[in-house]
Design a protein around this motif. Structure first.
Motif, PDB file in Angstrom:
ATOM      1  N   ILE A 153       0.858  -1.189   0.000  1.00 30.65           N
ATOM      2  CA  ILE A 153       0.000   0.000   0.000  1.00 30.65           C
ATOM      3  C   ILE A 153       0.895   1.239   0.000  1.00 30.65           C
ATOM      4  O   ILE A 153       1.745   1.400   0.885  1.00 30.65           O
ATOM      5  CB  ILE A 153      -0.907   0.028   1.237  1.00 30.65           C
ATOM      6  CG1 ILE A 153      -1.649  -1.300   1.399  1.00 30.65           C
ATOM      7  CG2 ILE A 153      -1.886   1.199   1.157  1.00 30.65           C
ATOM      8  CD1 ILE A 153      -2.332  -1.452   2.748  1.00 30.65           C
ATOM      9  N   ARG A 154       0.709   2.110  -0.972  1.00 30.45           N
ATOM     10  CA  ARG A 154       1.570   3.280  -1.092  1.00 30.45           C
ATOM     11  C   ARG A 154       1.465   4.177   0.137  1.00 30.45           C
ATOM     12  O   ARG A 154       0.372   4.567   0.560  1.00 30.45           O
ATOM     13  CB  ARG A 154       1.221   4.069  -2.349  1.00 30.45           C
ATOM     14  CG  ARG A 154       1.900   5.444  -2.410  1.00 30.45           C
ATOM     15  CD  ARG A 154       1.760   6.094  -3.765  1.00 30.45           C
ATOM     16  NE  ARG A 154       1.887   7.540  -3.691  1.00 30.45           N
ATOM     17  CZ  ARG A 154       3.036   8.209  -3.499  1.00 30.45           C
ATOM     18  NH1 ARG A 154       4.154   7.542  -3.340  1.00 30.45           N
ATOM     19  NH2 ARG A 154       3.052   9.519  -3.459  1.00 30.45           N
ATOM     20  N   SER A 155       2.621   4.544   0.702  1.00 29.01           N
ATOM     21  CA  SER A 155       2.679   5.539   1.769  1.00 29.01           C
ATOM     22  C   SER A 155       2.975   6.898   1.157  1.00 29.01           C
ATOM     23  O   SER A 155       3.842   7.021   0.284  1.00 29.01           O
ATOM     24  CB  SER A 155       3.791   5.179   2.762  1.00 29.01           C
ATOM     25  OG  SER A 155       4.046   6.261   3.647  1.00 29.01           O
ATOM     26  N   THR A 156       2.271   7.914   1.619  1.00 28.47           N
ATOM     27  CA  THR A 156       2.461   9.256   1.073  1.00 28.47           C
ATOM     28  C   THR A 156       3.508  10.051   1.849  1.00 28.47           C
ATOM     29  O   THR A 156       3.643  11.256   1.670  1.00 28.47           O
ATOM     30  CB  THR A 156       1.134  10.028   1.061  1.00 28.47           C
ATOM     31  OG1 THR A 156       0.582  10.043   2.392  1.00 28.47           O
ATOM     32  CG2 THR A 156       0.139   9.383   0.119  1.00 28.47           C
ATOM     33  N   PHE A 157       4.276   9.382   2.707  1.00 29.49           N
ATOM     34  CA  PHE A 157       5.287  10.069   3.511  1.00 29.49           C
ATOM     35  C   PHE A 157       6.244  10.890   2.655  1.00 29.49           C
ATOM     36  O   PHE A 157       6.507  12.060   2.934  1.00 29.49           O
ATOM     37  CB  PHE A 157       6.079   9.046   4.334  1.00 29.49           C
ATOM     38  CG  PHE A 157       7.375   9.571   4.876  1.00 29.49           C
ATOM     39  CD1 PHE A 157       7.386  10.553   5.852  1.00 29.49           C
ATOM     40  CD2 PHE A 157       8.589   9.094   4.399  1.00 29.49           C
ATOM     41  CE1 PHE A 157       8.588  11.051   6.346  1.00 29.49           C
ATOM     42  CE2 PHE A 157       9.786   9.589   4.880  1.00 29.49           C
ATOM     43  CZ  PHE A 157       9.792  10.559   5.862  1.00 29.49           C
ATOM     44  N   VAL A 158       6.780  10.296   1.595  1.00 29.76           N
ATOM     45  CA  VAL A 158       7.789  10.980   0.788  1.00 29.76           C
ATOM     46  C   VAL A 158       7.204  12.231   0.146  1.00 29.76           C
ATOM     47  O   VAL A 158       7.916  13.223  -0.064  1.00 29.76           O
ATOM     48  CB  VAL A 158       8.372  10.021  -0.265  1.00 29.76           C
ATOM     49  CG1 VAL A 158       9.231  10.772  -1.279  1.00 29.76           C
ATOM     50  CG2 VAL A 158       9.220   8.943   0.420  1.00 29.76           C
ATOM     51  N   SER A 159       5.900  12.230  -0.141  1.00 27.05           N
ATOM     52  CA  SER A 159       5.264  13.404  -0.753  1.00 27.05           C
ATOM     53  C   SER A 159       5.379  14.635   0.134  1.00 27.05           C
ATOM     54  O   SER A 159       5.410  15.770  -0.357  1.00 27.05           O
ATOM     55  CB  SER A 159       3.785  13.118  -1.038  1.00 27.05           C
ATOM     56  OG  SER A 159       3.644  12.027  -1.908  1.00 27.05           O
ATOM     57  N   GLY A 160       5.440  14.441   1.447  1.00 31.51           N
ATOM     58  CA  GLY A 160       5.630  15.562   2.362  1.00 31.51           C
ATOM     59  C   GLY A 160       7.077  15.761   2.744  1.00 31.51           C
ATOM     60  O   GLY A 160       7.554  16.896   2.871  1.00 31.51           O
TER      61      GLY A 160
END
Length: 571
Positions: A177-184
């Motif tokens: 499941i993709r984590s959006t951590f890197v986007s922030g």
């Protein structure tokens, strides 16, 4: 101490990186602590992360004590406390960040080779003993597994403090499941200190100049000097060669190592510290496990003195008893967020009583024996999930990795499973903890995308199923499937009368009544902190927003496998 700023280090392709060097005044040759990373060596910890610095100093006054704190920087050693112990501290701005020119390509093989060259430079300087250790938190730790695998001749040890090993499983896609951590993370912590920001970046305290280079580049040039790391991850839903190139060959990690893991490091820096410790070929390796915020124990007297004893032994040859310490140094967690330090001899602990608790959908309980009748329970994936509970009659320690075996069906072609291991007191209040970067975290987390359910039989263990994540196998709506879910390691001593719960749901955990605090820099991170799984492109409502049914009973009855630790005969 002697302070030399912006010292040039020329790497193999001719690029000149910039480093700050802090060393003892007295002539001599000293071991070196080196860090390499993108967070700008000139940016003071307090200026970049004021809430984190304030909270750490308020709650742990030993951190600022004994130092002017003039040279404190994010996630790297305080040189005042290390130079006074006869070490040289070197901080290198990674390629394209801070004062170092070039193209930023996070976690790339190019960065690893740069760090190798920096180690070899440090190892032959006239003030160097020839023994170099890498040290640091997070990014500065992640690099160490891969640099060590290249075996630089002058690398004598690594201190990997909360640093992931597997970029796919521990950061990009939890359970697929993709984590959006890197986007922030990328735009807020890396892009803000890119070399060439010049006047648009913060000013450093030491020289009063930009922390990101003297020249101010155009937006076009800045974009050309940066690989969009977040988009690189978005394009890769499976564990492919890109991720393989960013994992260390642990069979080649042979230097002495100290791996510091955080029980509350769900979503980034817990699993990797354990997995890489287990896989490393080093004859001399130690696993340390602690709690509280991500950065705290690297700086407290507890953590710093532990590192010092380890490094003194391997870099200075001191006969200080370190080699007699057992290889697992853990702070066992209790509900009131106190920790009891204990040394162990292996991981998982040899005396673990692997305990199966079976799910029973008929009354939503966890039971010691398989249910005698089949049952099922259905939940709306994007709303509340289902909790299975048991009240413990005696004090129970759970320390180690865990897993769950579930039987599911979905009304759509896929389902994302979010597992949360929780503890509640007799009044029903959840027992939560300060996490690495969140103020309220449960006992443990696990994740799995059902279409990624296939297992690597050779690499799987009962307490740590291993999914290759190399393909998608859609579900047939309404059909039942058996799935194995990895639950990241944990530690908790549960008092009698408390309730243990396994919650299965289709979205990220949030504490009851959670109201985000949008003003505070770190205190707003509650529940899963920045490690969310809310990308609508990765989780379209029509596929992941339907109903999921959990089936219990029958052959190979669904269960959770827990590492229950009996009291040691030595205690």
């Amino acid at each position: 101490m002697i302070v030399e700023l912006d010292v040039p280090i020329t790497v193999d392709d001719g690029t000149v990186l910039r480093a700050d060097v802090f060393r003892p005044v007295a002539d001599g040759q000293y071991p070196v602590l080196l860090s390499y990373g993108p967070y700008a060596k000139d940016l003071h910890f307090e200026d970049g992360y004021p809430d984190a610095w304030r909270m750490m100093c308020e709650q742990h006054p030993d951190v600022p004590a004994g130092s002017t704190n003039k040279y404190q920087a994010w996630e790297v050693a305080d040189p005042e406390k290390w130079v006074s112990q006869d070490y040289v501290c070197i901080r290198v701005d990674s390629r394209g960040a801070g004062q170092s020119p070039g193209v930023i390509e996070s976690f790339s093989p190019r960065e690893v080779k740069d760090a190798y060259d920096c180690i070899e430079w440090a190892g032959v300087q006239p003030w160097s003993s020839g023994k170099v250790a890498m040290s640091g938190i997070s990014y500065y730790a992640v690099m160490q597994w891969r640099v060590a695998a290249l075996q630089p001749p002058h690398l004598a040890a690594i201190v990997v403090w909360e640093g992931m090993y597997d970029l796919y499983r521990e950061a990009a896609c939890h359970g697929g499941i993709r984590s959006t951590f890197v986007s922030g993370w990328y735009p807020n912590q890396v892009s803000t200190v890119q070399h060439g920001l010049g006047d648009r970046a913060r000013k450093g305290r030491l020289k009063g100049r930009s922390v990101a280079g003297d020249e101010t580049f155009t937006d076009e040039r800045l974009a050309a000097n940066k690989v969009d790391f977040d988009q690189e991850l978005v394009r890769r839903p499976y564990d492919d060669d890109f991720f393989a190139d960013r994992r260390a060959d642990l069979s080649k990690v042979t230097v002495p190592l100290l791996s510091g893991a955080n029980w509350g490091g769900h979503g980034l820096h817990l699993r990797g510290n354990v997995e890489a410790y287990l896989g490393a070929a080093s004859e001399n390796k130690w696993l340390e496990l602690h709690g509280l915020e991500h950065w705290v124990h690297y700086y407290t007297d507890y953590g710093r003195e532990l590192q010092l004893q380890f490094l003194d032994h391997f870099l200075k040859g001191k006969d200080n008893g370190w080699d007699e310490r057992p290889p697992v140094l853990m702070n066992v967690r209790h509900p009131d967020e106190t920790f009891v330090f204990r040394e162990e001899h292996e991981w998982p602990l040899a005396r673990t009583e692997w305990t199966e608790l079976y799910l029973d959908a008929s009354d939503l309980t966890l039971r010691s024996d398989p249910p005698t009748t089949d049952a099922h329970v259905t939940y709306q994936a994007m709303k509340e999930g289902v909790s299975f509970t048991t009240v413990l009659s005696e004090a129970t320690e759970i320390t180690g990795p865990a897993s769950a075996s579930l039987r599911i069906s979905s009304e759509t072609e896929d389902a994302d499973l979010f597992l949360v291991l929780q503890v509640f007191d007799p009044l029903g209040k959840e027992v939560a903890f300060t996490g690495a970067v969140q103020t309220h975290t449960p006992v443990a987390h696990g994740w799995l995308r059902a279409s990624h359910r296939s297992l690597d039989a050779e690499r799987s263990l009962p307490w740590r199923p291993f999914h290759p994540h190399d393909k998608s196998e859609p579900l047939v709506p309404g059909q039942e499937y058996d799935v194995e879910v990895e639950i990241w390691p944990t530690s908790i001593v549960i008092p009698p009368g408390f309730t243990l719960a396994l919650t299965v749901q289709g979205h990220d955990y949030e504490p009851p009544g959670h109201v985000p605090d949008t003003k505070a820099q770190w205190a707003s991170m509650r529940g899963v902190g920045p490690f969310k799984h809310n990308d609508p492109h990765d989780r379209p409502e029509e596929i992941f927003g339907g109903t999921v049914t959990l089936h219990t009973g029958g052959e190979n009855a669904p269960r959770v496998l827990l590492p229950v630790i009996p009291e040691s005969k030595e205690s």
